[in-house]
Design an enzyme around this catalytic site. Structure first.
Site, short mmCIF file in Angstrom:
data_model
loop_
_atom_site.label_atom_id
_atom_site.label_comp_id
_atom_site.label_asym_id
_atom_site.label_seq_id
_atom_site.Cartn_x
_atom_site.Cartn_y
_atom_site.Cartn_z
N TYR A 127 3.05 9.80 0.73
CA TYR A 127 4.66 9.39 1.82
C TYR A 127 5.67 9.55 0.89
CZ TYR A 127 0.15 6.27 2.83
OH TYR A 127 -0.91 5.76 3.11
N HIS B 222 -7.72 10.05 -2.53
CA HIS B 222 -6.58 9.53 -1.54
C HIS B 222 -7.77 10.13 -0.52
CE1 HIS B 222 -2.27 9.32 1.13
NE2 HIS B 222 -3.78 9.22 1.87
N LYS C 147 -2.39 6.14 -3.95
CA LYS C 147 -3.92 6.76 -3.97
C LYS C 147 -2.99 8.46 -4.74
CE LYS C 147 -3.47 4.67 0.00
NZ LYS C 147 -2.34 4.42 0.54
N ASP D 200 0.94 -1.43 -0.24
CA ASP D 200 0.12 0.08 0.00
C ASP D 200 1.00 1.08 0.24
OD1 ASP D 200 -2.97 1.15 0.02
OD2 ASP D 200 -1.59 2.40 2.09
#
Length: 316
Positions: free
Chosen positions: A55, A117, A84, A50
């Site tokens: 990130y 997201h 995302k 994931d």
């Protein structure tokens, strides 16, 4: 389909998502830590990774996947990769370029699942968290339905197999179900014993939307609160089944036929989190853990509370 039978859940498209994946959100760790975590996860059996643009470590994830493929440990089709779309890229003409950037960073030709997201957009541009002079986040008023249509186009182009949502409430999901050409395959949101989100899970499952739980272990510590994994109900079950408290908390979730993405960069903990399919909690034990609920949300994105599409003002 139950998560029990082969540790996978069937999406509306017919594709299957592994019931447990590695969450790669690691804001304090470097790229080498992320690379080692992904390798450790795949080597001990994980087949679901994931990721997310926000990130800022998708190159590291891609590096690990490439090495694992070169070493012959996996082939591309063996691994279910999720990413995302970030909030600053909700403008429809930014969706495809954002996905392509993610694919380039990951070193892949397609994603298995691409999630929006959040339902709310932020001002387009280079800053991931655009702020005004007073420090307040600047919003975009793009309708998430228009963003969704651009994500549907990415499915048509073969850039992603399935699309879904993250942090959407039931009203927002219903709007997509009513108006979208491709229905959301997944909704990823926070679920754990302190935030069991039962009504939203029931809504999703009634509408053939698979749930993925992030934050499945709660947060290590919140001032003035008991850490989830120290709850007596959990530690007693851990002793009974000769498992760790974390394994009990994760088992509670997969036994509800939802997928989970616990995050860790520690190989031993990554492996521990995976070993949850060799025991089963009784209905009474499940009810006991359900009763731990406090509606205690760790991840509220409070900086966007004034956005018209902020999801957590609805009942569920």
């Amino acid at each position: 389909m139950s998560a029990e039978s082969c540790s996978r859940l069937k999406l509306a498209s017919g594709h299957r998502i592994p019931a447990i994946g590695l969450g790669t959100y690691a804001p304090k760790e470097g790229e080498e830590d992320v690379i080692k975590a992904v390798k450790a996860a795949v080597r001990c059996g994980y087949r679901h990774i994931d990721c997310a643009a926000i990130y800022r470590n998708e190159r590291a994830v891609g590096h690990a996947l490439k090495e694992l493929i070169v070493e012959g440990i996996i082939q591309r089709e063996d691994i279910f990769v999720v990413s995302k779309l970030w909030n600053t890229c909700h403008q429809p003409d930014l969706v495809k370029p954002s996905l392509i950037k993610t694919l380039e960073d990951l070193g892949l030709k397609y994603l298995d699942l691409y999630l929006m997201h959040w339902p709310m957009g932020y001002k387009e541009g280079c800053d991931l968290l655009p702020k005004d002079a007073s420090g307040k986040v600047i919003f975009s008023d793009v309708d998430y339905l228009e963003t969704w249509k651009a994500m549907e186009d990415c499915v048509d182009l073969g850039l992603v197999k399935d699309i879904g949502c993250s942090n959407f409430n039931s009203e927002q999901l219903q709007r997509l179900l009513d108006e979208a050409r491709i229905k959301p395959a997944v909704n990823q949101f926070e679920v754990n014993c302190y935030m069991n989100n039962r009504k939203l899970i029931e809504f999703c499952q009634a509408n053939n939307i698979v749930v993925t739980a992030f934050g499945p272990l709660g947060t290590p510590s919140k001032e003035g609160s008991l850490p989830l994994l120290k709850e007596a109900a959990i530690t007693q079950l851990a002793a009974k089944y000769k498992k760790t408290p974390a394994q009990i908390a994760l088992r509670f979730l997969v036994q509800q036929d939802i997928s989970i993405v616990p995050k860790s960069v520690t190989p031993a903990r990554i492996e521990e989190n995976f070993k949850i399919f060799d025991f089963r909690l009784t209905p009474e034990e499940m009810a006991q853990l359900i009763n731990l609920n406090k509606n205690f949300r760790n991840y509220g994105e409070e900086i966007a509370v004034d956005h018209k599409y902020y999801p957590f003002k609805a009942e569920f």
